[in-house]
Design an enzyme around this catalytic site. Structure first.
Site, mmCIF file in Angstrom:
data_model
loop_
_atom_site.group_PDB
_atom_site.id
_atom_site.type_symbol
_atom_site.label_atom_id
_atom_site.label_comp_id
_atom_site.label_asym_id
_atom_site.label_seq_id
_atom_site.Cartn_x
_atom_site.Cartn_y
_atom_site.Cartn_z
ATOM 1 N N GLU A 18 0.732 -1.127 0.080
ATOM 2 C CA GLU A 18 0.212 -0.141 0.170
ATOM 3 C C GLU A 18 1.115 1.369 -0.009
ATOM 4 O O GLU A 18 2.021 1.192 0.763
ATOM 5 C CB GLU A 18 -0.813 0.144 1.380
ATOM 6 C CG GLU A 18 -1.764 1.225 1.487
ATOM 7 C CD GLU A 18 -2.290 1.280 2.951
ATOM 8 O OE1 GLU A 18 -3.318 0.418 3.071
ATOM 9 O OE2 GLU A 18 -1.779 2.417 3.503
ATOM 10 N N PRO A 22 1.140 11.366 -2.647
ATOM 11 C CA PRO A 22 2.064 12.338 -2.248
ATOM 12 C C PRO A 22 1.301 13.690 -1.784
ATOM 13 O O PRO A 22 0.164 13.933 -2.117
ATOM 14 C CB PRO A 22 2.900 12.894 -3.353
ATOM 15 C CG PRO A 22 2.182 12.453 -4.503
ATOM 16 C CD PRO A 22 1.464 11.466 -4.152
HETATM 17 P P1 FAD Z 1 -16.667 0.021 9.371
HETATM 18 O O1 FAD Z 1 -16.802 -1.311 8.778
HETATM 19 O O2 FAD Z 1 -17.978 0.975 9.025
HETATM 20 O O3 FAD Z 1 -16.781 -0.205 11.013
HETATM 21 C C1 FAD Z 1 -16.443 1.141 11.858
HETATM 22 C C2 FAD Z 1 -16.978 0.664 13.015
HETATM 23 O O4 FAD Z 1 -18.428 0.565 13.346
HETATM 24 C C3 FAD Z 1 -16.546 -0.691 13.586
HETATM 25 O O5 FAD Z 1 -16.210 -0.537 15.055
HETATM 26 C C4 FAD Z 1 -17.543 -1.583 13.531
HETATM 27 O O6 FAD Z 1 -17.552 -2.634 14.437
HETATM 28 C C5 FAD Z 1 -18.709 -0.561 13.415
HETATM 29 N N1 FAD Z 1 -19.807 -1.150 12.575
HETATM 30 C C6 FAD Z 1 -19.530 -1.605 11.248
HETATM 31 N N2 FAD Z 1 -20.953 -1.632 10.815
HETATM 32 C C7 FAD Z 1 -21.829 -1.118 11.550
HETATM 33 C C8 FAD Z 1 -23.388 -1.070 11.665
HETATM 34 N N3 FAD Z 1 -23.950 -1.398 10.764
HETATM 35 N N4 FAD Z 1 -24.057 -0.535 12.806
HETATM 36 C C9 FAD Z 1 -23.109 -0.360 13.548
HETATM 37 N N5 FAD Z 1 -21.787 -0.352 13.993
HETATM 38 C C10 FAD Z 1 -21.198 -0.898 12.798
HETATM 39 N N6 FAD Z 1 -8.905 5.390 6.346
HETATM 40 C C11 FAD Z 1 -8.826 6.402 5.358
HETATM 41 O O7 FAD Z 1 -9.427 7.308 5.627
HETATM 42 N N7 FAD Z 1 -8.516 6.140 4.168
HETATM 43 C C12 FAD Z 1 -7.896 4.774 3.646
HETATM 44 O O8 FAD Z 1 -7.375 4.894 2.440
HETATM 45 C C13 FAD Z 1 -7.917 3.892 4.599
HETATM 46 N N8 FAD Z 1 -7.129 2.837 4.187
HETATM 47 C C14 FAD Z 1 -7.066 1.641 5.098
HETATM 48 C C15 FAD Z 1 -6.836 0.379 4.984
HETATM 49 C C16 FAD Z 1 -6.753 -0.827 5.500
HETATM 50 C C17 FAD Z 1 -6.468 -1.979 5.187
HETATM 51 C C18 FAD Z 1 -7.608 -0.289 7.023
HETATM 52 C C19 FAD Z 1 -7.570 -1.707 8.007
HETATM 53 C C20 FAD Z 1 -7.886 0.674 7.416
HETATM 54 C C21 FAD Z 1 -7.963 1.834 6.155
HETATM 55 N N9 FAD Z 1 -8.538 3.050 6.930
HETATM 56 C C22 FAD Z 1 -8.497 4.094 5.908
HETATM 57 C C23 FAD Z 1 -8.898 3.415 8.323
HETATM 58 C C24 FAD Z 1 -10.430 3.131 8.387
HETATM 59 O O9 FAD Z 1 -11.184 3.951 7.722
HETATM 60 C C25 FAD Z 1 -10.849 3.468 9.685
HETATM 61 O O10 FAD Z 1 -10.325 2.400 10.567
HETATM 62 C C26 FAD Z 1 -12.123 3.350 10.158
HETATM 63 O O11 FAD Z 1 -12.302 3.924 11.341
HETATM 64 C C27 FAD Z 1 -13.250 2.207 9.869
HETATM 65 O O12 FAD Z 1 -13.331 1.685 8.618
HETATM 66 P P2 FAD Z 1 -14.057 0.538 8.547
HETATM 67 O O13 FAD Z 1 -14.103 0.360 6.959
HETATM 68 O O14 FAD Z 1 -13.441 -0.693 9.064
HETATM 69 O O15 FAD Z 1 -15.396 0.955 9.000
#
Ligand code: FAD
Length: 317
Positions: A18, A22
């Site tokens: 990943e 920039p």
């Molecule tokens: P979700 O799956 O929506 O989960 C977020 C939280 O809500 C969790 O606690 C989950 O248990 C809970 N939840 C999920 N669905 C529901 C529901 N329906 N009702 C109630 N609660 C729910 N961030 C960026 O800004 N840009 C990036 O490019 C980026 N890349 C990433 C790449 C990877 C591999 C990872 C692991 C993270 C990345 N992140 C990025 C960070 C990520 O956006 C954050 O960790 C964010 O806080 C959660 O994203 P998620 O997609 O896991 O969210």
């Protein structure tokens, strides 16, 4: 080619990484400089993160402060197209809920489809620094699962304009995030796994995990997923530690624990060169353990610095 097809066809664990766009004002060469040292290890795909706007205050006449939205790292879609064009390697743009309306998301997906990019990592995005918790756009998605549903809909030709007839379906492979040490907002692992399962049931093809330094935590996470009927490939994410200050920042920003042995080894280091070496050796050891465990791919977080990942790749691939 889709990430899921790379995995299904692979005869040995794949290599992927990943990178971050920039900072605004820097050219595409900084991206190429990050990729070039890793090309010889045949990455199957390269992810490019998405960074939403931040708010800053600019001083104006008479001491007024003006609140300005600024995107410091734009360019995710353009960088992905440039990677595919220059290296003929599949690029995976990250798509986030934060800062996007559903229509803007649809338009971004149409752009990607036109560019021939058929992979996305669907994420919610973190809360912006000036907000205490994640706030979705008024016409946007609240959780990654909703984004997955929109992309799956588009893959069936369901666009937002319900009057559209015979719309061409897109064909995206969708990845989602998973957290071996639990997402920081989840009350417990059970709840986090339930919501992860919702993303898979909605149509996500695979999971990429948050970084972690204790391989046993990843193994337990995979076991828990399997027990909870999550059967898609789970790709571990690794990031080599490169300086002492990360002992604090990694726990703070990624809500993870660092194993005692790793912390002890880093604390003993006299300078960052020594820390880098410990970080590389730790990641090599983790990579070996993960391959023995049977992971389909290891995904390395370069954070713009590929020298350490190159050393790891040399030892593993
Ligand atoms: P979700 O799956 O929506 O989960 C977020 C939280 O809500 C969790 O606690 C989950 O248990 C809970 N939840 C999920 N669905 C529901 C529901 N329906 N009702 C109630 N609660 C729910 N961030 C960026 O800004 N840009 C990036 O490019 C980026 N890349 C990433 C790449 C990877 C591999 C990872 C692991 C993270 C990345 N992140 C990025 C960070 C990520 O956006 C954050 O960790 C964010 O806080 C959660 O994203 P998620 O997609 O896991 O969210």
């Amino acid at each position: 080619m889709k990430v899921i097809d790379h995995i299904n066809k692979a005869k040995k664990p794949l290599f992927s990484f990943e990178l971050l766009p920039p900072l605004k004002g820097k050219g595409i060469q900084s991206i190429y400089d990050g990729i070039d040292p890793l090309v010889e290890f045949n990455p199957s795909f390269i992810n490019v993160t998405y960074h939403r706007e931040e708010f800053i205050y600019k001083k104006r006449e008479k001491g007024y402060l003006e609140k300005i939205a600024i995107k410091k790292r734009p360019g995710t879609v353009g960088i992905c197209a440039a990677i595919v064009n220059k290296y003929k390697v599949d690029a995976v743009p990250h798509i986030i809920c934060g800062g996007f309306t559903k229509e803007e998301t649809e338009n971004a997906l149409i752009d990607l489809d036109f560019l021939g990019i058929d992979n996305v990592l669907a994420l919610r995005g973190d809360p912006i620094k000036t907000e205490p918790a994640f706030i979705p756009e008024k016409e946007g998605h609240e959780h990654a699962v909703d984004l997955v549903k929109q992309i799956v809909g588009l893959n069936k030709g369901i666009y937002m304009d319900e009057d559209l007839q015979n719309a061409i379906p897109t064909d995206f492979s969708i990845g989602v995030a998973g957290y071996p040490e639990k997402h920081f907002e989840s009350p417990n692992m059970k709840s986090d796994i339930n919501y992860l399962k919702q993303k898979i049931d909605a149509g996500a093809d695979y999971i990429i995990t948050q970084l972690f330094y204790d391989t046993n935590k990843f193994k337990k996470f995979v076991e828990l997923c399997r027990k909870n009927d999550i059967h898609v490939p789970i790709i571990p994410g690794l990031k080599p530690i490169s300086n002492k200050s990360q002992l604090i920042s990694l726990s703070k920003f990624f809500h993870i624990d660092l194993p005692d042995d790793l912390v002890d080894a880093i604390e003993k280091c006299k300078n960052d060169a020594a820390v880098k070496q410990v970080g590389i050796e730790w990641a090599i050891q983790q990579s070996k353990e993960l391959i023995e465990f049977g992971v389909p791919c290891i995904h390395y977080y370069t954070m713009g610095k590929s020298v350490a990942v190159r050393e790891i790749a040399k030892a593993i691939y």
